[in-house]
Design an enzyme around this catalytic site. Structure first.
Site, short mmCIF file in Angstrom:
data_model
loop_
_atom_site.label_atom_id
_atom_site.label_comp_id
_atom_site.label_asym_id
_atom_site.label_seq_id
_atom_site.Cartn_x
_atom_site.Cartn_y
_atom_site.Cartn_z
CG ASP A 28 -1.73 1.18 1.43
OD1 ASP A 28 -2.32 1.64 0.45
OD2 ASP A 28 -1.80 1.69 2.57
CG ASP A 76 -2.07 7.51 0.62
OD1 ASP A 76 -1.08 8.21 0.34
OD2 ASP A 76 -3.11 7.50 -0.06
#
Length: 298
Positions: A84, A86
């Site tokens: 991922d 963020d």
């Protein structure tokens, strides 16, 4: 013994001591220990442990800023990395940062967007709906806000090392985000990811449309990218490492052989056994049995 318990200390807060190792080894009925990084990381051979036993060890070390990770002793080095972006590879929530910069134009927008992000990452509302709603707040704002937000982006410590070390050892690497391609292209290049995937933030001229391209890359799409990459690499999902922090990462975290929650939201901490709660992304390399001398610094 068929399993490995790995302890990794946050180097800025503490140093792994013989007492720490002995305590964890006793609780795990452990055997041989292997120092991966002096004062920082150690492997402890052990029999299979239950999630409750792992949590008990984590609790016993809770005041020591030491992460506890666990897995089988065989085939520890993963052939796939899907991460991922963020609050994982970068410290930011980039959509929240865009909204924060928009405060000078549209006061109040920052907190409105952040509140929806918080609920979405905790799994309280559907990701796709939450993304559409958050992006709608940006309608008719200047696209220059993207550049403003990019200036705030901070790549998390250990991110480049994680990517570069796994690449050097033949792993396929991908940055897969529920954020926007405008950011993943830049972050992916900075860290060395082989590919990046995210949502498209629609822009007309110099203005944000307040819409996002369809279909939205959400939790299921993250999982599908993981599956596609595994098929392309000719590797099983058990050979994959996935890492993320929010509810939209759960499908890929569950599916991988090693799914790691990174300073994760409560909904992830509740379900995912392997978690980095104190240290940096270097920890994900020690969890695969890499020694400090083998790490490729980014």
């Amino acid at each position: 013994m068929s399993a490995i318990l790995t302890l990794v200390a946050n180097r800025e807060a503490t140093s792994l001591t013989p007492q720490d190792i002995a305590l964890a080894s006793t609780l795990a009925a452990g055997g041989e220990t292997t120092i991966l990084s002096p004062g920082e990381a150690v492997d402890i051979a052990c029999a299979p442990l239950t999630p409750a036993q792992i949590d008990a060890i984590r609790l016993a070390l809770t005041d020591r800023a030491i992460d506890v990770l666990y897995g089988p002793s065989e085939n520890r080095r993963r052939k796939i990395l899907v991460a991922d972006m963020d609050s994982t590879i970068v410290a930011n929530e980039t959509l929240d940062d865009i909204a924060a910069h928009a405060e000078r134009i549209r006061p109040g927008i920052g907190e409105e967007v952040t509140a929806v992000t918080r609920r979405s990452m905790n799994g309280e509302i559907d990701f796709q709906t939450s993304l559409r709603n958050r992006v709608a707040f940006l309608r008719d704002l200047p696209a220059s806000l993207l550049e403003d937000a990019w200036k705030d982006v901070k790549i998390n410590p250990g991110a480049r090392t994680l990517v570069q070390t796994m690449k050097a050892n033949g792993a396929a690497t991908a940055l897969v985000s529920g954020g926007f391609t405008w950011f993943t292209a830049r972050v992916g290049a900075a860290c060395g990811f082989a590919e990046n995937h995210a949502n498209i933030l629609n822009v007309t001229g110099d203005t944000l449309d307040g819409t996002v391209g369809e279909p939205i890359l959400g939790p299921d799409a993250k999982l599908q990218h993981l599956i596609r990459i595994a098929v392309t690499a000719g590797a099983p999902l058990s050979a994959a490492l996935t890492i993320g922090d929010g509810a939209n990462d759960l499908p890929m975290l569950r599916a991988a052989g090693l799914g790691i929650g990174f300073h994760a939201k409560p909904v992830v901490r509740k379900e995912i056994v392997n978690r980095i709660e104190h240290g940096t992304l270097r920890t994900a390399l020690f969890a695969q049995g890499y020694r400090a001398s083998e790490l490729v610094e980014g």
